[in-house]
Motif scaffolding. Structure first.
Motif, short mmCIF file in Angstrom:
data_model
loop_
_atom_site.label_atom_id
_atom_site.label_comp_id
_atom_site.label_asym_id
_atom_site.label_seq_id
_atom_site.Cartn_x
_atom_site.Cartn_y
_atom_site.Cartn_z
N VAL A 1 -11.74 -6.48 -0.86
CA VAL A 1 -10.30 -6.60 -1.05
C VAL A 1 -9.80 -5.29 -1.63
O VAL A 1 -10.29 -4.80 -2.63
N GLN A 2 -8.79 -4.76 -0.96
CA GLN A 2 -8.24 -3.50 -1.40
C GLN A 2 -6.77 -3.69 -1.71
O GLN A 2 -6.01 -4.20 -0.89
N TYR A 3 -6.40 -3.30 -2.90
CA TYR A 3 -4.99 -3.31 -3.28
C TYR A 3 -4.47 -1.91 -3.03
O TYR A 3 -4.88 -0.96 -3.68
N VAL A 4 -3.58 -1.83 -2.04
CA VAL A 4 -3.10 -0.51 -1.65
C VAL A 4 -1.61 -0.41 -1.91
O VAL A 4 -0.89 -1.40 -1.96
N ARG A 5 -1.14 0.79 -2.07
CA ARG A 5 0.28 1.04 -2.32
C ARG A 5 0.70 2.25 -1.52
O ARG A 5 -0.02 3.24 -1.43
N CYS A 6 1.89 2.14 -0.96
CA CYS A 6 2.41 3.28 -0.20
C CYS A 6 2.94 4.32 -1.19
O CYS A 6 3.74 4.01 -2.06
N ALA A 7 2.47 5.52 -1.01
CA ALA A 7 2.88 6.58 -1.92
C ALA A 7 4.34 6.95 -1.72
O ALA A 7 4.97 7.53 -2.59
N GLU A 8 4.89 6.62 -0.56
CA GLU A 8 6.26 7.03 -0.27
C GLU A 8 7.28 6.02 -0.74
O GLU A 8 8.25 6.36 -1.40
N CYS A 9 7.08 4.77 -0.38
CA CYS A 9 8.11 3.78 -0.70
C CYS A 9 7.64 2.81 -1.78
O CYS A 9 8.44 2.02 -2.28
N GLY A 10 6.39 2.88 -2.12
CA GLY A 10 5.93 2.07 -3.24
C GLY A 10 5.61 0.64 -2.90
O GLY A 10 5.27 -0.14 -3.79
N VAL A 11 5.73 0.28 -1.63
CA VAL A 11 5.42 -1.10 -1.28
C VAL A 11 3.92 -1.32 -1.41
O VAL A 11 3.12 -0.40 -1.22
N ARG A 12 3.62 -2.55 -1.77
CA ARG A 12 2.21 -2.84 -1.98
C ARG A 12 1.68 -3.75 -0.88
O ARG A 12 2.42 -4.50 -0.26
N ARG A 13 0.42 -3.74 -0.71
CA ARG A 13 -0.21 -4.59 0.29
C ARG A 13 -1.64 -4.85 -0.14
O ARG A 13 -2.22 -4.06 -0.89
N VAL A 14 -2.12 -5.98 0.31
CA VAL A 14 -3.51 -6.29 0.02
C VAL A 14 -4.25 -6.31 1.34
O VAL A 14 -3.85 -7.00 2.28
N ASP A 15 -5.27 -5.55 1.39
CA ASP A 15 -6.08 -5.52 2.60
C ASP A 15 -7.43 -6.16 2.31
O ASP A 15 -7.95 -6.06 1.20
N ILE A 16 -7.92 -6.79 3.32
CA ILE A 16 -9.29 -7.28 3.21
C ILE A 16 -10.08 -6.64 4.33
O ILE A 16 -9.78 -6.83 5.51
N ALA A 17 -11.03 -5.88 3.93
CA ALA A 17 -11.88 -5.24 4.92
C ALA A 17 -13.15 -6.05 5.05
O ALA A 17 -13.71 -6.51 4.05
N ALA A 18 -13.55 -6.22 6.26
CA ALA A 18 -14.78 -6.97 6.48
C ALA A 18 -15.94 -6.24 5.81
O ALA A 18 -15.89 -5.02 5.60
N VAL A 19 -16.89 -7.01 5.50
CA VAL A 19 -18.07 -6.39 4.89
C VAL A 19 -18.60 -5.34 5.85
O VAL A 19 -18.74 -5.60 7.04
N PRO A 20 -18.80 -4.18 5.35
CA PRO A 20 -19.23 -3.11 6.25
C PRO A 20 -20.48 -3.50 7.02
O PRO A 20 -21.40 -4.07 6.47
N VAL A 21 -20.42 -3.17 8.25
CA VAL A 21 -21.56 -3.50 9.11
C VAL A 21 -22.68 -2.52 8.80
O VAL A 21 -22.46 -1.32 8.73
N VAL A 22 -23.80 -3.08 8.62
CA VAL A 22 -24.93 -2.20 8.36
C VAL A 22 -25.29 -1.50 9.65
O VAL A 22 -24.94 -1.95 10.75
N VAL A 23 -25.93 -0.42 9.50
CA VAL A 23 -26.34 0.32 10.69
C VAL A 23 -27.20 -0.59 11.55
O VAL A 23 -28.17 -1.17 11.07
#
Ligand SMILES: [Zn+2]
Length: 65
Positions: free
Chosen positions: A34-56
């Motif tokens: 889970v990544q809490y991200v924020r736009c540096a320009e307008c300040g809007v926030r968003r929560v991203d969920i990235a899948a568990v990284p696939v192992v090689v």
């Protein structure tokens, strides 16, 4: 004719831009990262969920032939 000069009071359009997401914080969950991200320009926030990284990917079989 008197009257107030025409004012340009057009509503400021929401300027579309590509958000430049900055990761403020992130932590792993069972669902992924889970990544809490924020736009540096307008300040809007968003929560991203990235899948568990696939192992090689591992070879399912040995090379042969
Ligand atoms: Zn933005």
């Amino acid at each position: 004719m008197t009257g107030s000069p025409a004012t340009r009071s057009a509503p400021a359009p929401v300027i579309a831009h590509e958000h430049g997401w900055l990761v403020e914080s992130a932590h792993r969950t069972s669902e992924g990262i889970v990544q809490y991200v924020r736009c540096a320009e307008c300040g809007v926030r968003r929560v991203d969920i990235a899948a568990v990284p696939v192992v090689v990917p591992a070879a399912a079989s040995r090379e042969f032939g």
